[in-house]
Write a protein that holds these residues in place. Structure first.
Motif, PDB file in Angstrom:
ATOM      1  N   SER A   1      97.204  47.215 169.380  1.00  0.00           N
ATOM      2  CA  SER A   1      97.282  48.675 169.505  1.00  0.00           C
ATOM      3  C   SER A   1      96.188  49.242 170.393  1.00  0.00           C
ATOM      4  CB  SER A   1      97.198  49.355 168.131  1.00  0.00           C
ATOM      5  OG  SER A   1      98.028  48.733 167.217  1.00  0.00           O
ATOM      6  N   CYS A   2      95.896  48.581 171.505  1.00  0.00           N
ATOM      7  CA  CYS A   2      94.838  49.080 172.395  1.00  0.00           C
ATOM      8  C   CYS A   2      95.395  50.073 173.400  1.00  0.00           C
ATOM      9  CB  CYS A   2      94.129  47.938 173.107  1.00  0.00           C
ATOM     10  SG  CYS A   2      95.066  47.220 174.469  1.00  0.00           S
ATOM     11  N   TYR A   3      96.704  50.215 173.464  1.00  0.00           N
ATOM     12  CA  TYR A   3      97.374  51.183 174.339  1.00  0.00           C
ATOM     13  C   TYR A   3      97.165  50.909 175.823  1.00  0.00           C
ATOM     14  CZ  TYR A   3      98.536  54.321 170.411  1.00  0.00           C
ATOM     15  OH  TYR A   3      99.041  54.875 169.252  1.00  0.00           O
ATOM     16  N   ALA A   4      96.729  49.698 176.177  1.00  0.00           N
ATOM     17  CA  ALA A   4      96.584  49.400 177.614  1.00  0.00           C
ATOM     18  C   ALA A   4      97.945  49.503 178.291  1.00  0.00           C
ATOM     19  CB  ALA A   4      95.985  48.012 177.810  1.00  0.00           C
ATOM     20  N   CYS A   5      98.980  48.947 177.647  1.00  0.00           N
ATOM     21  CA  CYS A   5     100.328  48.975 178.221  1.00  0.00           C
ATOM     22  C   CYS A   5     100.760  50.396 178.526  1.00  0.00           C
ATOM     23  CB  CYS A   5     101.309  48.327 177.256  1.00  0.00           C
ATOM     24  SG  CYS A   5     101.130  48.912 175.557  1.00  0.00           S
ATOM     25  N   ALA A   6     100.517  51.288 177.559  1.00  0.00           N
ATOM     26  CA  ALA A   6     100.957  52.671 177.730  1.00  0.00           C
ATOM     27  C   ALA A   6     100.149  53.368 178.817  1.00  0.00           C
ATOM     28  CB  ALA A   6     100.826  53.429 176.408  1.00  0.00           C
ATOM     29  N   ALA A   7      98.874  53.013 178.919  1.00  0.00           N
ATOM     30  CA  ALA A   7      98.035  53.635 179.939  1.00  0.00           C
ATOM     31  C   ALA A   7      98.475  53.219 181.331  1.00  0.00           C
ATOM     32  CB  ALA A   7      96.573  53.278 179.711  1.00  0.00           C
ATOM     33  N   TYR A   8      98.920  51.980 181.469  1.00  0.00           N
ATOM     34  CA  TYR A   8      99.312  51.482 182.789  1.00  0.00           C
ATOM     35  C   TYR A   8     100.752  51.825 183.142  1.00  0.00           C
ATOM     36  CZ  TYR A   8      95.174  48.511 183.529  1.00  0.00           C
ATOM     37  OH  TYR A   8      93.920  48.060 183.745  1.00  0.00           O
ATOM     38  N   CYS A   9     101.626  51.917 182.157  1.00  0.00           N
ATOM     39  CA  CYS A   9     103.068  51.998 182.423  1.00  0.00           C
ATOM     40  C   CYS A   9     103.413  53.060 183.457  1.00  0.00           C
ATOM     41  CB  CYS A   9     103.847  52.281 181.143  1.00  0.00           C
ATOM     42  SG  CYS A   9     105.619  52.437 181.478  1.00  0.00           S
ATOM     43  N   PRO A  10     104.098  52.670 184.540  1.00  0.00           N
ATOM     44  CA  PRO A  10     104.453  53.651 185.567  1.00  0.00           C
ATOM     45  C   PRO A  10     105.565  54.595 185.127  1.00  0.00           C
ATOM     46  CG  PRO A  10     105.388  51.523 186.124  1.00  0.00           C
ATOM     47  CD  PRO A  10     104.530  51.309 184.900  1.00  0.00           C
ATOM     48  N   GLN A  11     106.236  54.269 184.048  1.00  0.00           N
ATOM     49  CA  GLN A  11     107.369  55.087 183.620  1.00  0.00           C
ATOM     50  C   GLN A  11     107.065  55.860 182.333  1.00  0.00           C
ATOM     51  OE1 GLN A  11     109.104  55.200 186.440  1.00  0.00           O
ATOM     52  NE2 GLN A  11     111.029  54.910 185.367  1.00  0.00           N
TER      53      GLN A  11
END
Lengths: 289, 668, 192
Positions: free
Chosen positions: C80-90
């Motif tokens: 749950s570090c939210y890296a994915c959400a921070a990077y996601c282009p969409q």
């Protein structure tokens, strides 16, 4: 501006020196702050995996208590900070959650209106409200020559659109520079410390801790500066274990940014909880004493 | 119900199916039957496509045989076919303004789910039209002459192409360019995809042709300040910035540059994207047009301290004998009269430092694609040699696609050219250095003539193609193979595995975006921008180079990301549109303008201040406001604002609008 | 002999209602926007330990691979570090989707057994719900007592160090107004 301080569970336990140094720094800067009355646990990241509504409701109780007293909340633990902000956002954006939680709060004699209370991280308050220029003026003992590896961890800048960049923040860098530190630029500022995995999946957790410690060492750091009790705990408490697993000596003090700031502002060592760290930190200050 | 002008209205209503566009949702026979019951409706018909010739013939025949004197077509937006049906009405023998269009497609069938509700709504809209048209009057449109001269803003390949086409057709063209030379982005490129012909080999002849053309007045280092007037008759003010070198005297001999007190170039060259250096006095590149030096006052010692020995000036005077350098040159304002304007202001590239994870600005060997264009260019700072900042040859190079594009955090659109130019750079890098080249892409998009073949060629050249958006470029290294290099971290999404790929050089394929001042320009020329900030065309398919402002056309990447072939095609199209406008010699003005009743006007000046087109002036002798019919666009602002109700707008009179509302509310 | 597996997927094996279910969860709306670029997987600090990368989890969720997704290790490795959400282009909030999947996995008892991560989450949940606060010592103690007792012995040295540095309080902290908390939690719509 008077603030409520929301310690969360960690600052009353493993992050005790964060609490000490934070209270000391705010006192030295003359920012009034008192503990949120009868606060409860924010639910952290684990709670969301079980029941999100319960998690949000638990966090909302804290927001309601703060609102009753009309003060903004300072949440030093990154997980608390993220969860409280997420709760605010969800209560604003999702009507079904808002209605359910407001109704439950009402039954318990509490109200919550939304944006009256702001959730702040102490780093945000120090850098953006107090200001770097003001802090630079207040420095009594420069940390000149101390090479610091600023480590933000993940949740202080997540989800995005917070007070700093979500993958490459710079607030703490600027603050530490103002204290005289030599701040090391590196690409791991927001790389995960392993979080609770250090306790559950040791092999994975230790590897993540090792990556950070190793890089800090490689870049010639005298200390790592953190903003989160879990990051500090992982990097400090597991350092010896990591040294064993990877047969490498590391010995890098892991400090809260408030300890470095407190020292620069002239606080006494005993007010900063320096002795509570597992990897000794005193040597960092010996360099500049 | 008698019409305003005495005659009894005899209304014809024509309901269009528009194939299934309307007919698939609205019950057309029911609507037609309903229309027949409305006051003064003599005939109501339905037809599959009213805009077709047989459809229009229905109108003409009814006018002639049934003495129809009011025509209503219920179909699409007036935007598309108002002109068609007005013409049919005219050809039938009636005044074209005794026609009204009821939009039951965009306003009804396309936006209403329930067929029953759609049918009811269509009825209401037709009833509104029937009520309104009773009050229509015959109107006459006016003609004004068109100035055949043309202004082109922007001297990239789009502006150059449009300028040459128009000038060759005998038109006088003013070409205004902001930089000190024309050529735009294309002049910076080495090769062009997919044929790999040399950019300057094909561009330079055109640039020279512009300079030599008797019909083209080239105004470089200049910007448009003000635009007044209307289609056919624009007055444009242009600010010419001082270049401190007199254009007519300079022969581009470089003696001034050689004699500058700076022995070696010191400041980042804008033309070389900062990869190369220039002196305070410089010629941006050897093929510049005009080939005239320019002094940058920000870096020139004379401007900074006033204590320069001015060796450049001395050399020009004594060695060349031209005395072209003038430190006292001031900016100049030119006023130009033209009939049409073509905007070809181009694009800017995405600022890669906005994505800190890619390390641009932090790691010296991370470059933008435009910087690499200069690096591989034989007239660039390294003479075309591809080397790292420290002079080493790269052994492996990573090219990251979609930097700033297809990303809602930055620009959500596909920039269209990056896949192809990345392939081109991959080819050039591989050819000249033999390095391993990795392309990191989300989707390969090569939809042009010969483009897929070029992709195929690159596959055969052994270039790596890894499908995945790179998360980070990092100097965090974990093994000896990575030490001292940059590491690209990406999920190879075709394999489903995260990879770390060490490289010596990273090329960021930056996307295209609207220029930072596009919004300012848009206001200046009174045109629209899309939500993304590109100049908005009148119709995406059928009027791609026209704008909603008559006489102002757009060409090239200012309208949206475009490669060179498409840009050149659009520039040609814009030139064609301009020719069809100016060669007709006159324009017809819509009669939907505001009219002031001089008897009611109190002379309060309110309308004058509000008019966005400066169409209203004050008649001091009569003490009333008066409208210039050629300038009025019929926006209605003055009509609403006039405290004496002295202004009305033709085709939008109070009684027409009130009747329309009444009709709309008649259907339950 | 090399064991051979047949991996073809028939439409009847899939649950096409699954994606609607996930998409209706707050925070998971943007799952449609995913363009499968894989930036989430590359940004994720833990994807290299996962059975399916986060990108694959999104694709599988959208295509109704319900069984595979809910029983995957991936969702529990998410920190749950939210890296994915921070990077996601969409702007796909992958972390929230992981949370939603974890909740379904627990609800349907699909999570891997004897895997300490869901156990810790559950222990923490139960403790805090009644006490209002966490007691780090007791939560950890309870988990490992159930999952693997021997681990507790290995933790002793670190525990001692923390104890002597006043960083591991043994008292079971609780809030004063536990009744208020209980009232709130028992009046939520979703609560049984």
């Amino acid at each position: 501006m008077e603030y409520f301080y929301y310690p969360g569970c960690s600052l009353k336990g493993t992050g005790a020196s964060y609490e000490k140094s934070l209270l000391e720094v705010f006192a030295l800067l003359g920012i009034p702050m008192k503990e949120l009355p009868d606060w409860n646990c924010c639910g952290a990241t684990s709670y969301m995996s079980i029941d999100e509504e319960v998690a949000l409701a638990m966090a909302a109780r804290n927001l309601a208590i703060a609102e009753e007293n009309g003060r903004d909340v300072i949440a030093p633990c990154s997980a608390c900070y993220m969860v409280l902000r997420k709760t605010q956002k969800y209560m604003k954006e999702y009507a079904h959650i808002r209605q359910s939680i407001l109704n439950a709060l009402k039954k318990a004699g509490l109200t919550y209106h939304g944006d009256r209370v702001r959730i702040r991280h102490p780093l945000d308050v120090l850098v953006n409200d107090v200001g770097i220029a003001e802090i630079r003026k207040r420095v009594q003992r420069s940390l000149n020559g101390v090479r610091v590896f600023p480590y933000y961890g993940c949740l202080i800048v997540r989800p995005k659109n917070g007070f700093d960049h979500a993958t490459y923040p710079t607030s703490m860098d600027r603050l530490l520079e103002a204290l005289g530190c030599e701040v090391i630029d590196h690409p791991l500022k927001t790389k995960c410390c392993g979080g609770s995995l250090t306790g559950t999946l040791e092999e994975v957790g230790m590897r993540l801790v090792y990556i950070l410690l190793k890089e800090a060492k490689k870049r010639g750091s005298h200390a790592i500066a953190t903003v989160c009790p879990l990051c500090q705990f992982n990097l400090d408490a597991y350092q010896e274990k990591v040294e064993k697993i990877y047969s490498e000596s590391l010995g890098i003090p892991v400090m809260y940014f408030t300890q470095l700031l407190g020292y620069a502002l002239g606080a006494e060592d005993s007010h900063l909880g320096l002795e509570q760290h597992i990897v000794p930190v005193q040597e960092v200050f010996e360099m500049v004493r | 119900m008698a019409g305003r002008n005495g005659d009894l209205p005899r209304i014809g209503v024509y309901v269009c199916h528009c194939g299934t566009n309307i007919g698939g949702k609205v019950n057309v026979p029911e609507v037609v039957a309903f229309a027949r019951t409305l006051p003064n409706v003599v005939v109501a018909r339905e037809y599959k496509y009213m805009c077709s010739d047989p459809g229009q013939l229905l109108i003409k025949e009814d006018i002639q045989k049934l003495n129809i004197n009011r025509v209503i077509v219920a179909s699409c937006s007036p935007h598309l076919h108002e002109h068609t049906f007005r013409k049919a009405t005219l050809e039938g023998g009636q005044n074209p303004y005794l026609f009204h269009m009821a939009n039951i497609r965009e306003h009804v069938s396309w936006v209403t789910d329930d067929p029953e509700k759609a049918t009811e709504k269509a009825k209401a809209i037709i009833e509104a039209a029937v009520y309104r048209i009773q009050f229509h009057e015959p109107l006459e449109s006016k003609q004004v002459p068109v100035n055949p001269d043309v202004l082109i803003v922007g001297g990239g390949i789009a502006g150059i192409t449009a300028a040459l086409t128009l000038a060759n057709a005998g038109k006088k063209v003013y070409l205004v360019e902001r930089e000190s030379s024309i050529g735009g982005h294309m002049a910076k490129f080495d090769k062009t995809f997919p044929t790999l012909d040399c950019a300057s080999c094909i561009l330079t002849p055109k640039m020279t042709a512009v300079k030599d053309h008797p019909n083209i007045q080239l105004i470089t280092y200049a910007e448009v300040l003000e635009v007044d007037g209307y289609v056919g008759n624009f007055t444009v003010k242009v600010k010419k910035k001082p270049r401190y070198v007199i254009e007519d005297r300079c022969i581009g001999c470089y003696v001034c540059v050689e004699n500058c007190v700076y022995k070696t170039p010191k400041y980042p060259s804008e033309f070389d994207e900062g990869i190369g250096l220039r002196k305070p006095i410089y010629i941006p590149f050897p093929q510049a047009v005009p080939l005239v030096a320019v002094i940058d006052p920000e870096t020139c010692i004379e401007f900074k301290s006033g204590r320069c020995p001015k060796k450049c000036q001395q050399a020009c005077r004594e060695v060349v004998g031209r005395d072209a350098i003038d430190f006292t040159q001031k900016e100049e304002i030119l006023e130009i009269q033209v009939g049409a304007i073509v905007l070809a202001t181009g694009f800017q590239t995405f600022d890669a430092s906005r994505i800190p994870e890619y390390g641009y600005g932090r790691y010296p060997n991370v470059y933008t694609s435009l910087e690499i264009e200069r690096l591989v260019n034989s007239s660039g700072p390294t003479g075309g040699e591809i080397v790292l900042r420290d002079g080493r040859k790269p052994r492996s190079v990573g090219i990251i696609h979609c930097v700033g594009s297809r990303d809602r955090n930055f620009n959500p659109w596909c920039s269209r050219v990056c896949c192809m130019y990345s392939l081109k750079l991959a080819h050039l890098v591989r050819e000249r250095t033999g390095a391993e080249v990795y392309n990191f892409y989300i989707d390969m998009r090569t939809p042009g003539k010969g483009y897929e073949e070029f992709y195929e060629k690159l596959l055969h050249e052994g270039v790596h193609f890894i499908r995945g958006k790179v998360a980070e470029v990092t100097d965090w290294t974990i093994n000896p193979e990575e030490a001292g290099r940059l590491v690209i971290r990406v999920e190879d999404s075709l394999i489903g595995v995260v990879r770390r790929i060490p490289v010596d050089m990273v090329i960021l394929s930056v996307g295209l975006e609207p220029r930072a001042d596009a919004e300012e320009l848009r206001r200046l020329f009174n045109i629209s921008c899309s939500a993304e900030g590109w100049f908005l065309e009148r119709h995406p398919k059928l009027a791609p180079v026209s704008t909603y402002t008559d006489g102002v056309f757009i060409a090239g990447a200012c309208q949206g990301p475009k490669d060179i072939p498409d840009t050149v095609a659009q520039a040609g199209a814009a030139a064609g549109e301009v020719l069809s406008l100016v060669d007709r010699g006159f324009i017809e003005l819509e009669p939907n303008i505001a009219v002031i009743d001089a008897r009611k006007c109190s002379g309060c000046h309110v309308c004058i201040a509000l008019c966005p087109y400066s169409a209203i002036s004050f008649n001091e002798t009569e003490n009333v406001a008066q409208i210039n019919e050629a300038l009025c666009k019929g926006c209605g602002v003055c009509v609403g604002a006039c405290p004496s109700r002295a202004i009305h707008q033709q085709l939008f009179k109070d009684e027409q609008i009130m009747a329309e509302i009444e009709g709309l509310l008649m259907v339950e | 002999m090399i064991p051979i597996q047949r991996t073809i997927k028939y439409e009847s094996d899939l649950d096409h209602a699954f994606r609607e279910k996930i998409m209706s969860v707050q925070g998971c709306e943007n799952i449609w926007s995913c363009i499968q670029c894989g930036q989430c997987s590359a940004a994720c600090p833990l994807s290299i330990y996962m059975d399916y990368t986060p990108r694959k989890i999104i694709a599988m969720t959208r295509e109704g691979f319900r069984e595979e997704v809910l029983s995957s290790r991936t969702i529990w490795l998410c920190a749950s570090c939210y890296a994915c959400a921070a990077y996601c282009p969409q702007n796909v909030n992958i972390t929230e989707i992981m949370y939603a999947l974890k909740r379904y996995a627990i609800e349907e008892k699909k999570y891997p057994k004897n895997f300490p991560i869901p156990e810790l989450a559950k222990a923490f949940f139960t403790y805090v719900k009644t006490h209002g606060r966490n007691a780090e010592f007791w939560v950890v103690f309870n988990v490992w007592r159930r999952v693997a007792v021997f681990k507790l012995l290995k933790m002793l040295p670190l525990g001692w160090k923390l104890l002597t540095r006043r960083r591991l309080p043994l008292r079971r902290d609780r809030i004063q107004n536990t009744r208020q908390l209980k009232t709130i939690l028992s009046n939520l719509n979703g609560e049984a």
